[in-house]
Design a protein around this motif. Structure first.
Motif, mmCIF file in Angstrom:
data_model
loop_
_atom_site.group_PDB
_atom_site.id
_atom_site.type_symbol
_atom_site.label_atom_id
_atom_site.label_comp_id
_atom_site.label_asym_id
_atom_site.label_seq_id
_atom_site.Cartn_x
_atom_site.Cartn_y
_atom_site.Cartn_z
ATOM 1 N N ILE A 7 0.823 -1.211 0.000
ATOM 2 C CA ILE A 7 0.000 0.000 0.000
ATOM 3 C C ILE A 7 0.859 1.264 0.000
ATOM 4 N N CYS A 8 1.901 1.292 0.826
ATOM 5 C CA CYS A 8 2.669 2.523 1.041
ATOM 6 C C CYS A 8 3.962 2.609 0.242
ATOM 7 N N ARG A 11 9.373 1.358 2.710
ATOM 8 C CA ARG A 11 9.393 2.092 3.972
ATOM 9 C C ARG A 11 10.472 1.548 4.899
ATOM 10 N N ASP A 12 10.911 2.416 5.798
ATOM 11 C CA ASP A 12 11.934 2.066 6.759
ATOM 12 C C ASP A 12 11.475 0.926 7.667
ATOM 13 N N ARG A 14 11.825 0.481 10.692
ATOM 14 C CA ARG A 14 11.307 0.914 12.003
ATOM 15 C C ARG A 14 9.787 1.056 12.023
ATOM 16 N N GLU A 15 9.191 1.211 10.828
ATOM 17 C CA GLU A 15 7.730 1.357 10.794
ATOM 18 C C GLU A 15 7.012 0.024 10.951
ATOM 19 N N GLU A 58 2.900 -1.290 11.271
ATOM 20 C CA GLU A 58 2.345 -0.744 12.505
ATOM 21 C C GLU A 58 2.318 0.779 12.511
ATOM 22 N N ALA A 59 3.419 1.394 12.114
ATOM 23 C CA ALA A 59 3.481 2.852 12.136
ATOM 24 C C ALA A 59 3.116 3.430 10.770
ATOM 25 N N GLY A 60 2.487 2.619 9.927
ATOM 26 C CA GLY A 60 2.085 3.101 8.608
ATOM 27 C C GLY A 60 0.608 2.871 8.395
ATOM 28 N N CYS A 61 0.280 2.112 7.346
ATOM 29 C CA CYS A 61 -1.120 1.938 6.972
ATOM 30 C C CYS A 61 -1.868 0.946 7.854
ATOM 31 N N GLU A 83 -3.977 -10.711 3.592
ATOM 32 C CA GLU A 83 -5.327 -11.149 3.233
ATOM 33 C C GLU A 83 -5.379 -11.711 1.815
ATOM 34 N N ASN B 60 -2.410 7.034 0.556
ATOM 35 C CA ASN B 60 -1.330 8.029 0.629
ATOM 36 C C ASN B 60 -1.651 9.341 -0.103
ATOM 37 N N ARG B 133 1.219 7.854 6.493
ATOM 38 C CA ARG B 133 1.227 7.445 7.895
ATOM 39 C C ARG B 133 2.640 6.960 8.146
ATOM 40 N N THR B 140 3.645 7.516 16.295
ATOM 41 C CA THR B 140 3.031 7.255 15.000
ATOM 42 C C THR B 140 2.115 8.430 14.692
#
Ligand SMILES: [Zn+2]
Lengths: 86, 182
Positions: A7-8, A11-12, A14-15, A58-61, A83, B60, B133, B140
Motif C-alpha cells: 500500500i505505502c 518504507r523504513d 522501524r515502521e 504498525e506505524a504506517g497503513c 489477506e 497516501n 502514515r 506514530t
C-alpha cells in the motif's frame, strides 16, 4: 533496511513490527489432530534461502503483509497483503 | 450549566518561529474517521462525492482543501472540516478534537522533518497532496505536503506536547547549525 509495503511503497524497517513466519496464516481446523496443532504452534522451518514472514505495518497503513526474503543473501524480493497471500 | 472553555490540543504551546520555520496549530473543526465496510469503498466514495463533492482518497493521498478527505490508513480516511454525511456503508467515528495538527512552513521545513521521520520527503517523491502514515520521532502519526515549503504533521492529541517539543528541538538544531556555518 527497507521493506516494500503493497500500500505505502518502500518504507523504513522501524515502521514495521515483525511477527514471524507466514506459516502462522495456515491455521489448522479446530478439530485437526493434535500433531497438526503441535506443528503449527511449535515447529518452524529454518531455511537457508527464501522464506516468507509476516510483518505488520504498525506505524504506517496498519496492514499485515507477507514479505519474501532470502536468509542467505538478505535480498527482499517482494510483499503481498496477508489477506491476499493464500 | 457551566460554560466550559474549549482548548485546542496545542493551546499555550504554539505558534512559534524558529530560524526559517514557523509552527502553527491547525484548528481542524469537525473530523470524522470513515472506514468503508468490506468491499464498499466505491459506494462510500460515490456517496461522499454527492454529499461534499469529494470522493474517498487513494492510499497516501489527500483530496480537497476545505473540507478535505485525508487517507489515514488501510481503507480509512479522515473527513476534515465538514460534518460527516450519512454513510450507510461505512463505519464513521467522530475524531473531532482527537488529533493535534501542526503546520510547519518555511525554507527549512523539510530539513526539520527529515530529522524526525524516516520517509522520503523530497518534492519529487512526496508531492503536494501526498500524505503518509509514518513515524514522527517515537510517535506514530501523519505527514501531508501542503506546498513547496509547507507540511502538516498530525499525531493523536495526547501527544501534542511531545510533538511540539520534538518539532521545536529539530528546528532549533537546524537553526543553530545554520548560524554556525554563517
Ligand atoms: Zn503500509
Amino acid at each position: 533496511m527497507r521493506l516494500p509495503c503493497p500500500i505505502c511503497g518502500d518504507r523504513d524497517r522501524r515502521e514495521f513490527y515483525y511477527q514471524g513466519h507466514a506459516g502462522m496464516l495456515d491455521r489448522p481446523a479446530r478439530d485437526a489432530d493434535p500433531q497438526a496443532w503441535n506443528n503449527y504452534l511449535h515447529f518452524r522451518e529454518n531455511p537457508a534461502g527464501e522464506t516468507r514472514d509476516l510483518w505488520h505495518h504498525e506505524a504506517g497503513c496498519g496492514a499485515w503483509i507477507v514479505v519474501t526474503r532470502n536468509t542467505v543473501t538478505h535480498e527482499v524480493s517482494g510483499s503481498v497483503l496477508a489477506e491476499k497471500s493464500t | 450549566m457551566v460554560n466550559l472553555i474549549a482548548q485546542t490540543a496545542c493551546f499555550g504551546l504554539l505558534p512559534k518561529t524558529i530560524g526559517t520555520v514557523s509552527l502553527t496549530e491547525v484548528d481542524a473543526g469537525p473530523v470524522t474517521l470513515i472506514a468503508p465496510h468490506k468491499g464498499q469503498q466505491k459506494t462510500v466514495s460515490a456517496a461522499l462525492k454527492t454529499a461534499i463533492g469529494l470522493g474517498f482518497p487513494a492510499p497516501n493521498r489527500s483530496v480537497g482543501t476545505s473540507p478535505r478527505v485525508l487517507w489515514c490508513g488501510k481503507e480509512q480516511a479522515l473527513l476534515i472540516g465538514a460534518e460527516c454525511p450519512d454513510l450507510a456503508e461505512a463505519a464513521c467515528v467522530d475524531h473531532s478534537d482527537a488529533w493535534a495538527i501542526v503546520q510547519i512552513n518555511g525554507a527549512d521545513a523539510s530539513a526539520v522533518l527529515a530529522r524526525l521521520t524516516p520517509i522520503d520527503l523530497r518534492a519529487s517523491e512526496f508531492k503536494r497532496g501526498h500524505t503518509a502514515r509514518t513515524l514522527i520521532n517515537h510517535m506514530t502519526g501523519g505527514i501531508t505536503r501542503l506546498g513547496a515549503q509547507s507540511f502538516e504533521v498530525m499525531v493523536m492529541r495526547s501527544m501534542a506536547g511531545t510533538l511540539v517539543h520534538d518539532l521545536t528541538q529539530a528546528a532549533e538544531n537546524i537553526a543553530a547549525r545554520a548560524e554556525l556555518s554563517g
